[in-house]
Design a protein around this motif. Structure first.
Motif, PDB file in Angstrom:
ATOM      1  N   GLU A  40       0.862  -1.197   0.000  1.00 59.55           N
ATOM      2  CA  GLU A  40       0.000   0.000   0.000  1.00 59.55           C
ATOM      3  C   GLU A  40       0.894   1.241   0.000  1.00 59.55           C
ATOM      4  O   GLU A  40       1.807   1.357   0.807  1.00 59.55           O
ATOM      5  CB  GLU A  40      -0.926  -0.044   1.225  1.00 59.55           C
ATOM      6  CG  GLU A  40      -1.555   1.272   1.639  1.00 59.55           C
ATOM      7  CD  GLU A  40      -2.372   1.980   0.568  1.00 59.55           C
ATOM      8  OE1 GLU A  40      -3.174   1.334  -0.115  1.00 59.55           O
ATOM      9  OE2 GLU A  40      -2.176   3.219   0.423  1.00 59.55           O
ATOM     10  N   SER A  49     -12.067   4.305   0.302  1.00 58.85           N
ATOM     11  CA  SER A  49     -12.510   3.236   1.208  1.00 58.85           C
ATOM     12  C   SER A  49     -12.589   3.686   2.662  1.00 58.85           C
ATOM     13  O   SER A  49     -13.239   3.026   3.475  1.00 58.85           O
ATOM     14  CB  SER A  49     -11.589   2.023   1.073  1.00 58.85           C
ATOM     15  OG  SER A  49     -11.611   1.575  -0.258  1.00 58.85           O
ATOM     16  N   ASN A 340     -16.793   2.199  -8.761  1.00 59.26           N
ATOM     17  CA  ASN A 340     -17.634   3.389  -8.799  1.00 59.26           C
ATOM     18  C   ASN A 340     -18.247   3.698  -7.416  1.00 59.26           C
ATOM     19  O   ASN A 340     -17.533   3.715  -6.438  1.00 59.26           O
ATOM     20  CB  ASN A 340     -18.703   3.177  -9.893  1.00 59.26           C
ATOM     21  CG  ASN A 340     -19.183   4.468 -10.478  1.00 59.26           C
ATOM     22  OD1 ASN A 340     -19.554   5.379  -9.759  1.00 59.26           O
ATOM     23  ND2 ASN A 340     -19.160   4.576 -11.783  1.00 59.26           N
ATOM     24  N   LEU A 345     -20.067  -1.838  -0.853  1.00 59.18           N
ATOM     25  CA  LEU A 345     -21.017  -2.945  -0.998  1.00 59.18           C
ATOM     26  C   LEU A 345     -20.349  -4.137  -1.696  1.00 59.18           C
ATOM     27  O   LEU A 345     -20.392  -5.260  -1.199  1.00 59.18           O
ATOM     28  CB  LEU A 345     -22.238  -2.481  -1.820  1.00 59.18           C
ATOM     29  CG  LEU A 345     -23.196  -3.592  -2.276  1.00 59.18           C
ATOM     30  CD1 LEU A 345     -23.875  -4.250  -1.084  1.00 59.18           C
ATOM     31  CD2 LEU A 345     -24.247  -3.049  -3.244  1.00 59.18           C
TER      32      LEU A 345
HETATM   33  C1  LIG Z   1     -18.054  10.286  -1.246  1.00 62.50           C
HETATM   34  C2  LIG Z   1     -18.145   8.792  -1.544  1.00 62.50           C
HETATM   35  C3  LIG Z   1     -19.154   8.051  -0.951  1.00 62.50           C
HETATM   36  C4  LIG Z   1     -19.263   6.677  -1.225  1.00 62.50           C
HETATM   37  N1  LIG Z   1     -20.229   5.948  -0.616  1.00 62.50           N
HETATM   38  C5  LIG Z   1     -20.334   4.616  -0.855  1.00 62.50           C
HETATM   39  C6  LIG Z   1     -21.342   3.861  -0.208  1.00 62.50           C
HETATM   40  O1  LIG Z   1     -22.110   4.386   0.592  1.00 62.50           O
HETATM   41  N2  LIG Z   1     -21.435   2.526  -0.512  1.00 62.50           N
HETATM   42  C7  LIG Z   1     -20.582   1.918  -1.397  1.00 62.50           C
HETATM   43  O2  LIG Z   1     -20.736   0.710  -1.646  1.00 62.50           O
HETATM   44  N3  LIG Z   1     -19.595   2.618  -2.000  1.00 62.50           N
HETATM   45  C8  LIG Z   1     -19.450   3.952  -1.758  1.00 62.50           C
HETATM   46  N4  LIG Z   1     -18.482   4.678  -2.374  1.00 62.50           N
HETATM   47  C9  LIG Z   1     -17.596   4.016  -3.344  1.00 62.50           C
HETATM   48  C10 LIG Z   1     -16.414   3.318  -2.659  1.00 62.50           C
HETATM   49  O3  LIG Z   1     -15.867   4.161  -1.686  1.00 62.50           O
HETATM   50  C11 LIG Z   1     -15.347   2.944  -3.694  1.00 62.50           C
HETATM   51  O4  LIG Z   1     -15.921   2.251  -4.777  1.00 62.50           O
HETATM   52  C12 LIG Z   1     -14.299   2.020  -3.047  1.00 62.50           C
HETATM   53  O5  LIG Z   1     -13.800   2.597  -1.857  1.00 62.50           O
HETATM   54  C13 LIG Z   1     -13.145   1.749  -4.003  1.00 62.50           C
HETATM   55  O6  LIG Z   1     -12.234   0.923  -3.319  1.00 62.50           O
HETATM   56  P1  LIG Z   1     -10.836   0.534  -3.950  1.00 62.50           P
HETATM   57  O7  LIG Z   1     -10.191  -0.396  -2.995  1.00 62.50           O
HETATM   58  O8  LIG Z   1     -11.048   0.091  -5.364  1.00 62.50           O
HETATM   59  O9  LIG Z   1     -10.049   1.919  -4.088  1.00 62.50           O
HETATM   60  P2  LIG Z   1      -9.431   2.934  -3.035  1.00 62.50           P
HETATM   61  O10 LIG Z   1     -10.212   3.011  -1.786  1.00 62.50           O
HETATM   62  O11 LIG Z   1      -9.192   4.196  -3.783  1.00 62.50           O
HETATM   63  O12 LIG Z   1      -8.053   2.249  -2.661  1.00 62.50           O
HETATM   64  C14 LIG Z   1      -6.978   2.179  -3.558  1.00 62.50           C
HETATM   65  C15 LIG Z   1      -5.713   2.073  -2.710  1.00 62.50           C
HETATM   66  O13 LIG Z   1      -4.597   1.853  -3.575  1.00 62.50           O
HETATM   67  C16 LIG Z   1      -3.501   2.578  -3.063  1.00 62.50           C
HETATM   68  N5  LIG Z   1      -2.567   2.808  -4.172  1.00 62.50           N
HETATM   69  C17 LIG Z   1      -2.738   3.597  -5.253  1.00 62.50           C
HETATM   70  N6  LIG Z   1      -1.678   3.518  -6.064  1.00 62.50           N
HETATM   71  C18 LIG Z   1      -0.812   2.650  -5.481  1.00 62.50           C
HETATM   72  C19 LIG Z   1       0.459   2.120  -5.871  1.00 62.50           C
HETATM   73  N7  LIG Z   1       1.057   2.482  -7.009  1.00 62.50           N
HETATM   74  N8  LIG Z   1       1.072   1.233  -5.037  1.00 62.50           N
HETATM   75  C20 LIG Z   1       0.464   0.831  -3.867  1.00 62.50           C
HETATM   76  N9  LIG Z   1      -0.736   1.287  -3.473  1.00 62.50           N
HETATM   77  C21 LIG Z   1      -1.379   2.181  -4.265  1.00 62.50           C
HETATM   78  C22 LIG Z   1      -4.125   3.868  -2.532  1.00 62.50           C
HETATM   79  O14 LIG Z   1      -3.283   4.503  -1.606  1.00 62.50           O
HETATM   80  C23 LIG Z   1      -5.419   3.348  -1.924  1.00 62.50           C
HETATM   81  O15 LIG Z   1      -5.258   3.007  -0.560  1.00 62.50           O
HETATM   82  C24 LIG Z   1     -18.343   6.044  -2.115  1.00 62.50           C
HETATM   83  C25 LIG Z   1     -17.313   6.805  -2.680  1.00 62.50           C
HETATM   84  C26 LIG Z   1     -17.216   8.166  -2.413  1.00 62.50           C
HETATM   85  C27 LIG Z   1     -16.101   8.944  -3.060  1.00 62.50           C
END
Ligand SMILES: Cc1cc2nc3c(=O)[nH]c(=O)nc-3n(C[C@H](O)[C@H](O)[C@H](O)COP(=O)(O)OP(=O)(O)OC[C@H]3O[C@@H](n4cnc5c(N)ncnc54)[C@H](O)[C@@H]3O)c2cc1C
Length: 385
Positions: A40, A49, A340, A345
């Protein structure tokens, strides 16, 4: 034909909810449990997240069949996970009532309290009787940051802080590991890229599909009297003044006594460092205005405490579906991104399906075919790209 043995060394890149759930289901797999290493860049749950609403719905994705299967499987897994991991409400899983509320531009004269409206919401916040969108059987919530860190901790995964800058591939097309900036290569037999809106920073992904980020804002408030706040999620429609753009903020009271309010999305470049993402003052100010219109308990000038003012990026793909599966042409390299507004969820079934694909050779919990990254290769070759 003999099946290949499951990989011994798995590296998950990205400590958001998708990476954390993948680590959890790899580590707890029934027949071939494999504790991965997670790399990370900043800290687990530092981005969307940790700053999302955490709202969960059984059937709100039903109009998109592939997503419906992922969402329904995930909703069931959230209940199962809460039963085993959410002791003493560690991450605040709870069923909620969900209402649609049309907030008028002006507060107007005092009116009687509409029957469905929870007592902590001012009657003047609802132009018409609220509409029920979900019941405690079909809608629920978690605190997303606490959930992400709880599943990661339960997986026993070692977290390495570092920035993944490339995927290392052997001459025979099999993955060999990932390059981590300033640290060299972490060897692996399987790699999962769960980098949210940063996924396109890796050339291997950029060559196959695009991932963009949509900036969204949120505030967290501690109301004057937290004990009076009931578990009601509110989906608002609000026009700040006649002729202005209609806004659709969301309000989620949390079991911690805090109230989370989000909205105000805009296209914006995703900064390199997640730790530097801040909210734009006009968007934050509008969320405070909306909070005050919903309930006097949420007005700063009437004693509500501001716990957070923040922003983060939704990971979006060009066809609106997540990308989950093996990268075309690179054996053992998997991707999971583009969730998205439904990543909290849908992370559990995403992680469970990937764990099955990696350790058993095929995903059983959901059909991953509609989410395969290969769908973009087909589109690109049709366009001659
Ligand atoms: C305001 C808001 C409200 C939301 N509400 C909801 C909700 O109520 N219910 C729901 O289901 N979803 C909701 N979502 C959507 C949800 O938050 C996201 O779809 C989800 O968090 C995406 O998770 P992820 O793990 O793909 O990405 P992220 O949470 O963006 O995590 C990606 C991780 O990768 C790390 N990273 C990036 N590049 C590198 C690299 N080169 N090397 C190592 N690590 C790296 C980052 O530091 C980060 O920790 C909401 C989103 C927003 C913005």
């Amino acid at each position: 034909m003999a099946t290949a043995p499951p990989p011994r060394r798995v590296v998950v890149c990205g400590g958001g909810v998708v990476g954390a759930c993948t680590a959890y289901f790899l580590a707890t797999h029934a027949t071939a449990p494999t504790v991965p290493t997670l790399v990370e860049k900043s800290s687990p749950a530092c981005a969307a997240s940790g700053k999302a609403g955490g709202f969960l719905a059984l059937d709100w994705c039903d109009s998109t069949p592939p997503l419906s299967a992922l969402a329904r499987a995930s909703f069931a897994l959230h209940r199962r996970l809460a039963a085993s991991l959410d002791g003493a409400s560690a991450y605040g899983f709870r069923p909620v009532h969900t209402l649609s509320v049309c907030v008028p531009s002006d507060a107007g004269p005092a009116s009687p309290h509409p029957p469905l409206l929870p007592p902590w919401v001012d009657p003047s916040a609802s132009a018409a009787p609220p509409r029920e969108l979900g019941t405690p059987d079909t809608t629920a919530q978690v605190h997303p940051g606490l959930f992400t860190r709880a599943v990661l901790a339960a997986s026993g995964t070692e977290v390495v802080v570092g920035e993944v800058d490339r995927v290392v591939v052997r001459e025979d097309g099999r993955v060999a590991g990932v390059g981590v900036k300033g640290r060299g290569v972490v060897d692996a037999d399987a790699v999962v890229l769960a980098l949210g809106p940063w996924s396109g920073r890796l050339e291997m992904i950029r060559e196959v599909f695009d991932v963009s980020g949509l900036k969204a804002h949120s505030i967290v408030l501690r109301p004057r009297d937290p004990d009076t706040i009931t578990p009601h999620a509110l989906f608002l429609s609000y026009q700040p003044e006649p002729g202005a753009k209609m806004l659709d903020p969301e309000v989620y009271p949390r079991p911690t006594g805090e109230v989370y309010i989000c909205g105000m999305t805009k296209d914006a470049e995703v900064p390199d460092d997640p730790a530097t993402i801040t909210g734009e003052p006009d968007s934050i100010a509008m969320l405070h205005k909306i909070a005050g219109r919903v309930s006097s308990q949420l007005k700063r000038e009437e004693g509500a405490e501001v716990v957070a003012e923040q922003a983060c990026y939704l990971p979006c793909t060009s066809d609106g579906l997540p990308v989950i599966g093996e990268m075309p042409g690179v054996k053992g390299c998997y991707v999971a991104t583009g969730h998205n507004c439904w990543g909290i969820l849908n992370a559990p079934a995403t992680g469970a399906a990937l764990a099955e694909l990696i350790l058993e050779g095929n995903a059983k919990i959901v059909d991953l075919a509609p989410f395969s990254p290969a769908r973009f290769l087909k589109k690109r070759s049709k366009r001659g790209v």
